[in-house]
Write a protein that holds these residues in place. Structure first.
Motif, short mmCIF file in Angstrom:
data_model
loop_
_atom_site.label_atom_id
_atom_site.label_comp_id
_atom_site.label_asym_id
_atom_site.label_seq_id
_atom_site.Cartn_x
_atom_site.Cartn_y
_atom_site.Cartn_z
N SER A 100 11.97 -24.02 -11.38
CA SER A 100 12.46 -23.72 -12.73
C SER A 100 11.94 -24.75 -13.71
O SER A 100 11.57 -25.87 -13.33
N TYR A 101 11.89 -24.32 -14.97
CA TYR A 101 11.57 -25.21 -16.08
C TYR A 101 12.82 -25.39 -16.91
O TYR A 101 13.50 -24.41 -17.22
N ARG A 102 13.13 -26.62 -17.26
CA ARG A 102 14.24 -26.89 -18.17
C ARG A 102 13.70 -26.73 -19.58
O ARG A 102 12.79 -27.46 -19.99
N MET A 103 14.23 -25.75 -20.29
CA MET A 103 13.79 -25.46 -21.65
C MET A 103 14.87 -25.87 -22.63
O MET A 103 16.06 -25.80 -22.31
N GLN A 104 14.45 -26.29 -23.80
CA GLN A 104 15.40 -26.61 -24.86
C GLN A 104 15.05 -25.78 -26.09
O GLN A 104 13.91 -25.81 -26.55
N GLY A 105 16.05 -25.04 -26.56
CA GLY A 105 15.85 -24.21 -27.75
C GLY A 105 15.88 -25.05 -29.01
O GLY A 105 16.38 -26.18 -29.01
N SER A 106 15.35 -24.49 -30.09
CA SER A 106 15.33 -25.22 -31.36
C SER A 106 16.74 -25.50 -31.88
O SER A 106 16.94 -26.42 -32.66
N GLY A 107 17.72 -24.73 -31.40
CA GLY A 107 19.11 -24.96 -31.78
C GLY A 107 19.78 -26.04 -30.95
O GLY A 107 20.93 -26.38 -31.18
N GLY A 108 19.04 -26.60 -29.97
CA GLY A 108 19.58 -27.68 -29.17
C GLY A 108 20.09 -27.28 -27.80
O GLY A 108 20.32 -28.12 -26.95
N ASP A 109 20.30 -25.96 -27.58
CA ASP A 109 20.82 -25.55 -26.28
C ASP A 109 19.71 -25.61 -25.23
O ASP A 109 18.55 -25.36 -25.50
N ALA A 110 20.10 -25.98 -24.01
CA ALA A 110 19.14 -26.09 -22.91
C ALA A 110 19.47 -25.04 -21.86
O ALA A 110 20.63 -24.66 -21.67
N PHE A 111 18.43 -24.57 -21.17
CA PHE A 111 18.61 -23.59 -20.11
C PHE A 111 17.45 -23.71 -19.14
O PHE A 111 16.41 -24.27 -19.45
N ASP A 112 17.65 -23.16 -17.94
CA ASP A 112 16.61 -23.16 -16.92
C ASP A 112 15.90 -21.81 -16.91
O ASP A 112 16.56 -20.77 -16.75
N ALA A 113 14.58 -21.84 -17.07
CA ALA A 113 13.77 -20.63 -16.95
C ALA A 113 13.21 -20.60 -15.53
O ALA A 113 12.57 -21.57 -15.09
N ALA A 114 13.45 -19.52 -14.83
CA ALA A 114 13.03 -19.40 -13.44
C ALA A 114 11.51 -19.32 -13.31
O ALA A 114 10.84 -18.69 -14.12
N ILE A 115 11.00 -19.98 -12.29
CA ILE A 115 9.62 -19.82 -11.86
C ILE A 115 9.70 -18.92 -10.63
O ILE A 115 10.42 -19.24 -9.68
N PRO A 116 8.99 -17.80 -10.61
CA PRO A 116 9.13 -16.89 -9.47
C PRO A 116 8.63 -17.53 -8.18
O PRO A 116 7.70 -18.33 -8.19
N ALA A 117 9.26 -17.15 -7.08
CA ALA A 117 8.78 -17.60 -5.77
C ALA A 117 7.39 -17.00 -5.55
O ALA A 117 7.15 -15.83 -5.87
N PHE A 118 6.47 -17.82 -5.04
CA PHE A 118 5.14 -17.31 -4.74
C PHE A 118 4.62 -17.89 -3.44
O PHE A 118 4.95 -19.01 -3.06
N SER A 119 3.82 -17.09 -2.75
CA SER A 119 3.30 -17.44 -1.44
C SER A 119 2.02 -18.25 -1.55
O SER A 119 1.18 -17.98 -2.41
N LEU A 120 1.90 -19.21 -0.67
CA LEU A 120 0.66 -19.96 -0.51
C LEU A 120 0.13 -19.55 0.87
O LEU A 120 0.58 -20.05 1.89
N ASP A 121 -0.77 -18.58 0.87
CA ASP A 121 -1.30 -18.04 2.10
C ASP A 121 -2.82 -18.10 2.09
O ASP A 121 -3.44 -17.93 1.03
N LEU A 122 -3.39 -18.30 3.25
CA LEU A 122 -4.84 -18.27 3.36
C LEU A 122 -5.33 -16.86 3.07
O LEU A 122 -4.64 -15.88 3.39
N PRO A 123 -6.50 -16.73 2.45
CA PRO A 123 -7.04 -15.39 2.23
C PRO A 123 -7.26 -14.69 3.56
O PRO A 123 -7.60 -15.34 4.55
#
Length: 130
Positions: A100-123
């Protein structure tokens, strides 16, 4: 490509195995991942920090926390986007990342934006029919 949206912040990740930075004979596999963060909302936000959970192919978990991304804490206005590329070494030939990324809005509120789960697999190897 992997994508998620949290509070009008769209995060897209595209991982890629990097054989030229990998040495499987030494137990090291390396992936890069391109991230695009798009502000679909009406409020300017700033990316303040990141939190990654990296799980290798044996189920071992490593957590990474820190300010910003690639040395920056970007401000992303409505309709704007921010992109960067980073990387992850593993000691197994596969794994999963999520976070997740911790984001801060211009109004001062903070929230977590999810980073989707992703696979690290060999081709997958090229298949040929005889």
């Amino acid at each position: 490509m992997y994508r998620t949206i949290t509070r009008n912040i769209q995060v897209t990740v595209e991982p890629r195995y990097v054989p030229e930075h990998s040495t499987p004979e030494d137990g090291r596999w390396y992936w890069s991942y391109a991230v695009e963060i798009v502000n679909l909302g009406e409020e300017t936000v700033q990316l303040r920090s990141r939190h990654w959970i990296i799980t290798d192919g044996l189920g071992r978990v490593q957590e990474v926390r820190g300010p910003g991304v690639v040395g920056e804490e970007p401000v992303i206005g409505p309709g704007d986007s921010y992109s960067y590329v980073s990387g992850c070494p593993l000691t197994t030939p596969s794994g999963i990342m999520v976070g997740s990324y911790r984001m801060q809005g211009s109004g001062g509120d903070a929230f977590d934006a999810a980073i989707p789960a992703f696979s690290l697999d060999l081709p997958e190897p090229r298949r040929t029919l005889n």
